[in-house]
Design a protein around this motif. Sequence first.
Motif, PDB file in Angstrom:
ATOM      1  N   LEU A 333      36.903  54.593 -52.711  1.00  0.00           N
ATOM      2  CA  LEU A 333      38.050  55.155 -51.996  1.00  0.00           C
ATOM      3  C   LEU A 333      38.010  56.673 -52.144  1.00  0.00           C
ATOM      4  O   LEU A 333      38.075  57.206 -53.252  1.00  0.00           O
ATOM      5  N   LEU A 334      37.896  57.354 -51.010  1.00  0.00           N
ATOM      6  CA  LEU A 334      37.843  58.823 -50.986  1.00  0.00           C
ATOM      7  C   LEU A 334      39.210  59.353 -50.565  1.00  0.00           C
ATOM      8  O   LEU A 334      39.768  58.912 -49.553  1.00  0.00           O
ATOM      9  N   ARG A 335      39.742  60.300 -51.318  1.00  0.00           N
ATOM     10  CA  ARG A 335      41.065  60.872 -51.005  1.00  0.00           C
ATOM     11  C   ARG A 335      40.949  62.381 -50.875  1.00  0.00           C
ATOM     12  O   ARG A 335      40.456  63.068 -51.776  1.00  0.00           O
ATOM     13  N   ARG A 336      41.409  62.892 -49.708  1.00  0.00           N
ATOM     14  CA  ARG A 336      41.365  64.327 -49.476  1.00  0.00           C
ATOM     15  C   ARG A 336      42.554  64.989 -50.183  1.00  0.00           C
ATOM     16  O   ARG A 336      43.704  64.573 -50.032  1.00  0.00           O
ATOM     17  N   LYS A 337      42.274  66.015 -50.950  1.00  0.00           N
ATOM     18  CA  LYS A 337      43.322  66.673 -51.727  1.00  0.00           C
ATOM     19  C   LYS A 337      44.383  67.321 -50.842  1.00  0.00           C
ATOM     20  O   LYS A 337      45.568  67.299 -51.156  1.00  0.00           O
ATOM     21  N   ALA A 338      43.948  67.891 -49.735  1.00  0.00           N
ATOM     22  CA  ALA A 338      44.856  68.701 -48.916  1.00  0.00           C
ATOM     23  C   ALA A 338      46.018  67.894 -48.361  1.00  0.00           C
ATOM     24  O   ALA A 338      47.162  68.355 -48.362  1.00  0.00           O
ATOM     25  N   ASP A 339      45.744  66.693 -47.864  1.00  0.00           N
ATOM     26  CA  ASP A 339      46.808  65.924 -47.211  1.00  0.00           C
ATOM     27  C   ASP A 339      46.894  64.472 -47.659  1.00  0.00           C
ATOM     28  O   ASP A 339      47.692  63.701 -47.134  1.00  0.00           O
ATOM     29  N   GLY A 340      46.039  64.075 -48.617  1.00  0.00           N
ATOM     30  CA  GLY A 340      46.101  62.699 -49.113  1.00  0.00           C
ATOM     31  C   GLY A 340      45.434  61.679 -48.227  1.00  0.00           C
ATOM     32  O   GLY A 340      45.594  60.465 -48.453  1.00  0.00           O
ATOM     33  N   LEU A 341      44.668  62.101 -47.196  1.00  0.00           N
ATOM     34  CA  LEU A 341      43.967  61.158 -46.322  1.00  0.00           C
ATOM     35  C   LEU A 341      43.043  60.271 -47.161  1.00  0.00           C
ATOM     36  O   LEU A 341      42.308  60.755 -48.021  1.00  0.00           O
ATOM     37  N   LEU A 342      43.048  58.957 -46.864  1.00  0.00           N
ATOM     38  CA  LEU A 342      42.247  57.994 -47.619  1.00  0.00           C
ATOM     39  C   LEU A 342      41.166  57.391 -46.734  1.00  0.00           C
ATOM     40  O   LEU A 342      41.451  56.949 -45.606  1.00  0.00           O
ATOM     41  N   LEU A 343      39.943  57.356 -47.231  1.00  0.00           N
ATOM     42  CA  LEU A 343      38.821  56.759 -46.521  1.00  0.00           C
ATOM     43  C   LEU A 343      38.184  55.683 -47.405  1.00  0.00           C
ATOM     44  O   LEU A 343      37.626  55.996 -48.463  1.00  0.00           O
ATOM     45  N   PRO A 344      38.268  54.401 -47.012  1.00  0.00           N
ATOM     46  CA  PRO A 344      37.671  53.327 -47.806  1.00  0.00           C
ATOM     47  C   PRO A 344      36.245  53.008 -47.346  1.00  0.00           C
ATOM     48  O   PRO A 344      35.952  53.029 -46.143  1.00  0.00           O
ATOM     49  N   ILE A 345      35.363  52.727 -48.288  1.00  0.00           N
ATOM     50  CA  ILE A 345      33.985  52.317 -47.990  1.00  0.00           C
ATOM     51  C   ILE A 345      33.635  51.123 -48.876  1.00  0.00           C
ATOM     52  O   ILE A 345      33.818  51.172 -50.100  1.00  0.00           O
ATOM     53  N   LEU A 346      33.134  50.055 -48.258  1.00  0.00           N
ATOM     54  CA  LEU A 346      32.724  48.849 -48.981  1.00  0.00           C
ATOM     55  C   LEU A 346      31.219  48.889 -49.241  1.00  0.00           C
ATOM     56  O   LEU A 346      30.455  49.343 -48.376  1.00  0.00           O
ATOM     57  N   ILE A 347      30.804  48.384 -50.392  1.00  0.00           N
ATOM     58  CA  ILE A 347      29.375  48.306 -50.702  1.00  0.00           C
ATOM     59  C   ILE A 347      29.070  46.911 -51.237  1.00  0.00           C
ATOM     60  O   ILE A 347      29.624  46.484 -52.254  1.00  0.00           O
ATOM     61  N   GLU A 348      28.210  46.199 -50.533  1.00  0.00           N
ATOM     62  CA  GLU A 348      27.772  44.867 -50.945  1.00  0.00           C
ATOM     63  C   GLU A 348      26.332  44.952 -51.425  1.00  0.00           C
ATOM     64  O   GLU A 348      25.510  45.665 -50.828  1.00  0.00           O
ATOM     65  N   VAL A 349      26.006  44.256 -52.506  1.00  0.00           N
ATOM     66  CA  VAL A 349      24.686  44.341 -53.136  1.00  0.00           C
ATOM     67  C   VAL A 349      24.021  42.972 -53.121  1.00  0.00           C
ATOM     68  O   VAL A 349      24.628  41.984 -53.579  1.00  0.00           O
ATOM     69  N   LYS A 350      22.808  42.895 -52.635  1.00  0.00           N
ATOM     70  CA  LYS A 350      22.042  41.648 -52.627  1.00  0.00           C
ATOM     71  C   LYS A 350      20.641  41.912 -53.165  1.00  0.00           C
ATOM     72  O   LYS A 350      19.912  42.765 -52.650  1.00  0.00           O
ATOM     73  N   ASN A 351      20.286  41.168 -54.175  1.00  0.00           N
ATOM     74  CA  ASN A 351      18.984  41.326 -54.816  1.00  0.00           C
ATOM     75  C   ASN A 351      17.918  40.556 -54.027  1.00  0.00           C
ATOM     76  O   ASN A 351      17.309  39.609 -54.506  1.00  0.00           O
ATOM     77  N   THR A 352      17.726  40.970 -52.786  1.00  0.00           N
ATOM     78  CA  THR A 352      16.759  40.311 -51.914  1.00  0.00           C
ATOM     79  C   THR A 352      16.235  41.327 -50.912  1.00  0.00           C
ATOM     80  O   THR A 352      16.688  42.473 -50.878  1.00  0.00           O
ATOM     81  N   SER A 353      15.301  40.914 -50.096  1.00  0.00           N
ATOM     82  CA  SER A 353      14.662  41.808 -49.133  1.00  0.00           C
ATOM     83  C   SER A 353      15.227  41.590 -47.736  1.00  0.00           C
ATOM     84  O   SER A 353      15.655  40.480 -47.385  1.00  0.00           O
TER      85      SER A 353
END
Length: 435
Positions: A333-353
């Motif tokens: 979760l990224l939050r901009r200090k100036a106005d509090g804008l929130l940007l969510p990013i999901l990361i999924e991990v798979k131990n495969t090719s």
Amino acid sequence: MATPTLKREELEADVLDFLYARLNAVWRPGVRSVDALTSFLERLAAKPADLAHLAIIYHLFRPDGAEQFFIDELPAALNRLSHSITRARTTGRRVGRGQIVWSETLVRQCGRSDPTVFVVNQAVKEYDTPFNRLLAHYVHEVWMELDRIGAAGRGRLGAVSEAIITNSQEALRSAYLREARSITAVTASMLSAASRSKHAVYWRAADLWRELEDLQNAKDISRLREILKVGWIGPLVEEDLFEIYVLVRVLRALENTLGQGCPVAAEYNLVGRGSTWIGKLTGEDWIGTVHFDAAPHNSFHPLFDENDYEYKTLLAHYGGAAAAARRPDISVLLRRKADGLLLPILIEVKNTSLHHQYGRDSIYKVFGYLADFKKLWAAERAATRPRAVLVLRDGVDVDDEVAALREEVVLVSPPDLTARLEGVFTAALSRAPDT
């Protein structure tokens, strides 16, 4: 072009380098912060675990550790434990073993007019000796600690842990160690006597007890590092280790992205799960928080709450169907200090090719996350790209990096994982609406 597959040794080295740097930060020569160290160690496992937990795993499974003692040596030695001999006089109608005391026997026989009564001076074996008290105490302590934390992991270590617990229980229930009185502490005289014993099981127990005590009260940074390596990293199966490796790379990429060449203020709760963030990085303009194995209503609050899942909302119409919240491996979760804008990013991990069907099927799972958590990208976040990252073990070759970063889902894999993740975060920040 085929991408190389990282070996387990490389994954371990990368994770340990990251951990050691943070361990050094809380363990400075002359300024040893026991509270900070304990807090750091307690957060290194999915279950609550402390230095005693990590120490016991290291103690058992390090090269030439105590594993062989519990698996082979202890069971073989149980019927050959040392004992003391005491003399006890018994009166009865059976002689049994021992020397008949004729002077007293004749008096009893005459006095009772019973020629079958005998007084016998018997030799009695006693197993309540300092040697056996030490042995029983050591075995009990290892058993209790293993029982408290559960199996040390899946695979071989988990199976060996269960075997050690079983052998410890059988030893303590044996007719020999059962006689040994319990003790609250091992004394120096016990250890000294056991070290001089001709029976290997006793001097081995003494040596192992000294090591265990030393590990549980470790004052040496190099010893603590070995405990981390064998006690925490060692039991991880390949899938778990790869997840932790990717988590470390995410934290490093965030440090680089938010710092833009300058140091960032970094706080860590390694490796907290659930509602506790495990990394918080503060740059000049943005703050990034990282959660591991957390449901979105925990990691992305207040953007998202328990009533916002599309999946759970659908199943609510069908009363008998259980609906647990889905949890991406890593949430940023990224939050901009100036106005509090929130940007969510999901990361999924798979131990495969990506070349394997399971790797390609995992892309559908990530699209499922986007549909289930679609409220995350409402209103001013609608233009967020990328929204999710699928990290695979290998097989990801990008033809057009710029075009790939315009998609909702981005695929990445080692060996340039940190740089690829930096590209993801930079792209997401660059598309944030103006303040």
